[in-house]
Structures are given as C-alpha cells and as structure tokens.
Write a protein that holds these residues in place. Structure first.
Motif, mmCIF file in Angstrom:
data_model
loop_
_atom_site.group_PDB
_atom_site.id
_atom_site.type_symbol
_atom_site.label_atom_id
_atom_site.label_comp_id
_atom_site.label_asym_id
_atom_site.label_seq_id
_atom_site.Cartn_x
_atom_site.Cartn_y
_atom_site.Cartn_z
ATOM 1 N N VAL A 235 -15.632 24.773 26.090
ATOM 2 C CA VAL A 235 -15.823 23.385 25.492
ATOM 3 C C VAL A 235 -16.973 22.829 26.023
ATOM 4 O O VAL A 235 -18.296 22.246 25.266
ATOM 5 C CB VAL A 235 -14.749 22.867 25.316
ATOM 6 C CG1 VAL A 235 -15.094 21.455 24.493
ATOM 7 C CG2 VAL A 235 -13.631 23.590 24.398
ATOM 8 N N PHE A 236 -16.884 22.590 27.131
ATOM 9 C CA PHE A 236 -17.816 21.618 28.116
ATOM 10 C C PHE A 236 -19.133 22.216 28.515
ATOM 11 O O PHE A 236 -20.243 21.339 28.167
ATOM 12 C CB PHE A 236 -17.222 20.710 29.202
ATOM 13 C CG PHE A 236 -16.428 19.678 28.749
ATOM 14 C CD1 PHE A 236 -16.668 18.490 28.476
ATOM 15 C CD2 PHE A 236 -14.758 19.869 28.945
ATOM 16 C CE1 PHE A 236 -15.714 17.555 28.152
ATOM 17 C CE2 PHE A 236 -13.913 18.990 28.532
ATOM 18 C CZ PHE A 236 -14.289 17.714 27.986
ATOM 19 N N HIS A 237 -19.244 23.418 28.360
ATOM 20 C CA HIS A 237 -20.340 24.194 28.613
ATOM 21 C C HIS A 237 -21.224 23.928 27.191
ATOM 22 O O HIS A 237 -22.354 23.831 27.453
ATOM 23 C CB HIS A 237 -20.137 25.784 28.782
ATOM 24 C CG HIS A 237 -21.358 26.290 29.175
ATOM 25 N ND1 HIS A 237 -22.086 26.705 30.305
ATOM 26 C CD2 HIS A 237 -22.078 27.232 28.066
ATOM 27 C CE1 HIS A 237 -23.392 27.277 30.033
ATOM 28 N NE2 HIS A 237 -23.258 27.697 28.787
ATOM 29 N N ILE A 238 -20.569 24.252 26.262
ATOM 30 C CA ILE A 238 -21.112 24.254 24.871
ATOM 31 C C ILE A 238 -21.893 22.739 24.542
ATOM 32 O O ILE A 238 -22.852 22.497 24.113
ATOM 33 C CB ILE A 238 -20.349 24.631 23.693
ATOM 34 C CG1 ILE A 238 -19.897 26.221 24.099
ATOM 35 C CG2 ILE A 238 -20.934 24.438 22.411
ATOM 36 C CD1 ILE A 238 -18.719 26.357 23.018
ATOM 37 N N LEU A 239 -20.918 21.785 25.162
ATOM 38 C CA LEU A 239 -21.310 20.319 25.022
ATOM 39 C C LEU A 239 -22.578 20.008 25.671
ATOM 40 O O LEU A 239 -23.483 19.475 24.995
ATOM 41 C CB LEU A 239 -20.254 19.518 25.500
ATOM 42 C CG LEU A 239 -20.148 18.098 25.186
ATOM 43 C CD1 LEU A 239 -20.112 17.444 23.955
ATOM 44 C CD2 LEU A 239 -19.332 17.211 26.257
#
Length: 578
Positions: A235-239
């Motif tokens: 999720v935070f990579h995509i963010l």
C-alpha cells in the motif's frame, strides 16, 4: 462467509476518497470555465455521478463482472432484487462484503464519466450529456472493464492496468475526444486565420482547490486498488509511486511551459500534476520509486505539448481533459510494458522491457491500448452522433454567448450587484420604489452630426456599450482605425433587450441585468464620424443588444506629469487616449 475488518475498512476509506474526487473535478472544471457557465459545470458534476451510479447498478456491474466470457459478462447481470449474490463472493476479493466491492468499483465508473464533462464544457446540451453519461456507464465502460478486470480476453493475455490508466482514464479520454470533435469548438476559440485564441477560466483559485482535492483522492484511487491492507508495504509503495510521479510532473510541466510559453503557466502546472497522477495509475504497483519519478517527469512534458497539439488541430477542450486523461492514460499504460519490475511489490509478477522481460508485456499493453481506444472512441462517437441526430448535442448560438447558466438552468453562480443591493434594502420595500433613470436621448438629438467634424484641436469622448463577446472584434477594428488607447469596464445593464429571469430553489428572483462591456475612447485627430461608422459596421447584427454609442464634448485634458493641456496632453498614448 467471514470478512476481514481491516480490508473492509480500507476499501471503505479508499472508496470515500475516490468519491470525494467528484468535488475536485467539479472545482477544476468550473475554475477553467467562464463564470457564465459555472452553474452548468457544477450541475453536470452532480448529475453525472447520479446517472453513472444508476447505470452501473442496473446493468454495468453485471456486464463487467458477470462471468468469464471473453467479451462481456453474461451471468447474473441484474443485481437489483437479487437476494443471493454469492456468485460474486470471489470477485476481486473475498475479504470484503459484496456492496463494499460494488461501491468501490462504482466510484471508478463515475470517474470515467466525469472526465467527459470538462472536454465538452461551455457548449454541450445538458440533456445530451446526461444521456451520453448513462450509456457510457451502462454499457461502454463495463465492457472495457470486463476485458481487463472482469476476466475478459485482455486479462487472459496478461494485460496489466492496476488502477485504471486504460479502463478509466484513457476510456474517459476517448469518449471526451469523440464528444469534443463532434461538438466543434466554442464560439470565439479560433480566429479567421484558424489560430486558437485564449479563453481564460474565471477562477484559478477554484481550479487549484480542485487540484488538491483530486491529489488527495488519488491516494484512495491507486493504493485503494489493492482492496486489502494485509500487506501495508504494498500500500505504501503505491502511495509513494503515486505521489512521486505527481511531484515530478509538477516540476517538468512548469519548466516546459516556462521554456515553450515563456512563462510558468499555472494552468499548465495544474494539468501537469494531474498528468503525473494519471501517468502512474496503471503501473503504480508494478514500478520502482525511481521509475515513477521518470514516468511523472515525462508525463509533465507530454501534457504541455498535448494541450498545444489539440488546440492547433481545432479540438477545443476547455480543461485539457483529453491531454491529461487520454494522452497520459495511454502513456501510462505503455509504461507498464517498459518499467514493470517483478517483485517490486507482491502484486508485481512480470518484468517489462527495461528489466529483461523482452517485448511481450509491451506488446500486450500496446494491443490492449489499441483495442480499448478503437472500441471506446468508436462506440462513444456513435452515441454522440445518434444524440446529435435526435435531441441535438450543442446549445444555440445565443445560449452559448449568454452562458449556459441562463439558457440551460435559468440560474447564475454569481448574482450581480443589483440583486445584492435589493437584498440589503430589505424585503419590505415596495417593488416599484426605485426611480428609473432618465432614458438616454438618441445620438441625433444629443449632438448634431456636423458638430462632430474634427476642427483644430477639438477633443471628443466616445463611449460604446455592447455585448462582451463583441469586444475582441471591436478592438481589432479600432486598432485598424489607428486608435491607440481605450479604457474598458465590465458593466451590467439592459435597455430594449431585457434581462433574463433567474430562479433560486424554484422561485423567481428578479430580472437579471445583462453583462455588458463599456469602452471609453478620447479622440482628437481621428474623425468622429469615421469612428462611429467603424463601430457600427463591427457591432451590427440587427438584433436587440447590439449596443449604443454616446458622444461627449471634452472641455480640456491635463497631463498630470507635465501640466500639458489639450491635444498635447494626449500624446503619451495613455489608456483611453489617441
């Protein structure tokens, strides 16, 4: 069946963020449009979500996820009234309740339809836009969505589009392009030489507010497409890929407009940020942070040249929706085939060209892009054409000139000063209390024609009242006559051409004053009769509202800086002088 609380809450939050993007689209479009069309823009952004919700609820979801047929869903098409929706338990994710999955997909569907609104702004019929949006979300969008996300033929080939570069953005862009082409450009967008003219939006503040709302919403759009929070690292990579692409595009679009247009154009910066967000949408889960920086940087450059390209080709898009969503959506889709890296997240299982994957993924991405483009543009053009032949798709010339707020809605976003003054006086004041102004006498009564022959250093002030849309033509005519300075004021008023009735919550408000432009010119050497004839020939249509010309004798002119008087005081070519 057990559901995951954390996944359900994550999808709930992401869906709400994507829904909130409707405000962003409404604000950006309204800011980039003229004030006379603000109500229409805002109303379209309300109605489009309602219409798309209905279309997706009635049939769209079923066509998109109803089985694994290569072309479209064929099973359990109608979910309304169906008490057993277990058929869809394994669709997308099994850890979120059905209606949670439905709403998340619904807000994506609404986004695709909203994209069209900006490209056809300021001249499309309200009813035609509603009908087109319904068909788009009922049939066109769900079929493309099935190909990619519903187990269709592109999914079988390995086509990758994580959050909707192709399914949402390029599809909406193709539909917008078809509409803009069939509608034609706005009145005044192109000169007699075919060169595009600037039609500035009325509020860059509103556009910037809309941009930040969209930027925020994108943090639900892309990361939320995981539909799970079981792996926060993903999720935070995509963010981060999402945000990194956006900030890179802000910088490169600003720099590109600074170099090409000689100024750092704010409108280009706004579209640049959106371009970066669109460009990374398809590959946000498949590329590295470094690759997202490059994708965003290239998207920011691309969007500037795309805006200029469409303008030069006679395709009038008031907000740049085709440049942002179509061009950068296609670019982002192809970037997956170039920059995808296996293992960068748990969701990425294929390498693109630059990471040793060869041309296979790039070839599939190219095939999917062409297929989606052909279907989306062809089907959208067909719907627009059918609407054009039946209900019509463009408002009348008079409606467009006056603004769609009045013609389509009988309403205004910014009531003029006269209405405010009435409200301050109080509701208990008699309706007929105001004393009407003494009507202006005709030109022949005011001053004999021979009195205006230029003799010596006689100075005359000429005031022209006319429609705002005639100003550019008049300015060109005055320049050709040798008038070196004018003073222009936006005013409100009416004569034989009465105001238009407007309504608020169904109740009549008042007779609205019409927007006019007042041009003041002081002439000495230019023959007044020549000036009058030029103005009449430029403004004449034979209809009410062509305007009036008022002539005044000027007793003297004093230049403050030097103390010079009379004709000598007019020699600096200050505004309003010749």
């Amino acid at each position: 069946m057990e559901f995951s609380l954390i996944d359900t809450l994550w999808v709930f939050l992401a869906a709400i963020l994507v829904f909130f993007m409707n405000l962003g689209f409404a604000s950006v479009e309204a800011g980039f449009a003229r004030s006379k069309n603000t109500v229409n823009i805002l109303s379209k952004n309300f109605i489009v979500f309602a219409v798309s919700s209905l279309g997706f609820l009635l049939l769209g979801w079923g066509l998109m996820f109803g089985g694994d047929h290569p072309i479209l869903g064929t099973e359990h098409l109608f979910i309304l009234g169906n008490s057993d929706l277990s058929f869809y338990d394994g669709t997308l994710t099994s850890s979120v309740p059905f209606w949670g999955k439905f709403f998340f997909q619904l807000v994506f569907c609404g986004t695709a339809a909203t994209i069209v609104s900006g490209a056809v702004a300021e001249r499309v019929k309200y009813i035609s836009f509603i009908l087109f949006s319904f068909v788009l979300t009922l049939v066109i969008y769900p079929i493309v969505g099935h190909w990619v996300w519903g187990g269709g033929w592109l999914a079988d080939l390995g086509f990758q589009d994580f959050a909707g570069d192709a399914v949402v953005h390029s599809l909406g862009g193709w539909a917008a392009l078809a509409g803009a082409m069939l509608l034609g450009p706005r009145i005044g967008k192109y000169g007699k030489d075919g060169k595009p003219k600037a039609i500035p939006g009325h509020s860059m503040s509103l556009a910037v507010i809309g941009l930040f709302v969209l930027w925020l919403g994108w943090f639900g759009f892309n990361p939320g497409s995981t539909m799970s929070f079981q792996n926060p690292t993903d999720v935070f990579h995509i963010l981060m890929t999402t945000n990194t692409s956006a900030i890179a595009a802000v910088l490169t679009s600003t720099a590109t407009s600074w170099i090409v247009l000689k100024k750092p154009d704010l409108g280009m910066t706004i579209n640049g940020c959106l371009a970066g967000l669109v460009g990374i949408t398809g590959g946000c889960a498949y590329v590295t942070i470094e690759a997202s920086l490059l994708i965003g940087a290239l998207s920011g450059v691309l969007v500037v040249f795309a805006v200029m390209f469409f303008d030069k080709r006679g395709i009038d898009d008031p907000v740049g929706a085709t440049s942002v969503h179509l061009c950068c959506g296609v670019f982002g889709t192809l970037c997956v085939g170039l920059f995808a890296k296996e293992g960068v997240t748990t969701l990425s299982a294929t390498n693109g060209l630059f990471y040793g994957g060869g041309f296979r993924l790039l070839g599939v991405q190219l095939l999917g892009t062409l297929a989606i483009g052909a279907f989306a543009f062809g089907s959208s053009a067909l719907v627009w054409l059918l609407l054009k032949k039946t209900v019509g798709i463009r408002v009348s010339r008079d409606e467009e000139v006056q603004g769609l707020d009045i013609g389509e809605h009988g309403n205004v976003a910014y009531p003029d000063f006269a209405l405010v003054a009435e409200a301050i006086e109080g509701d208990d004041m008699p309706a007929n209390r105001a004393t009407p102004e003494k009507p202006a006498v005709s030109l022949e009564q005011a001053v004999p024609v021979e009195h205006h022959e230029t003799r010596g250093a006689k100075i005359t002030k000429v005031t022209i009242l006319t429609n705002q849309n005639k100003f550019s033509l008049l300015q060109e005519a005055l320049d050709g006559l040798g008038v070196t300075g004018i003073t222009v004021t936006n005013v409100f008023g009416y004569g034989a051409q009465k105001g238009h009735a407007i309504y608020f919550r169904g109740s009549p408000v008042s007779s609205r004053l019409l927007p006019k432009v007042k041009i003041d010119i002081v002439v000495c050497k230019i023959p007044v009769e020549t000036l009058i004839k030029t103005v009449q020939e430029t403004l004449y249509t034979g209809n009410f509202g062509d305007g009036k010309i008022f002539l005044y004798d000027v007793e003297d002119v004093v230049k403050i800086r030097t103390g010079e008087r009379g004709y000598d005081a007019l020699q600096d070519e200050e505004p309003g002088e010749d």
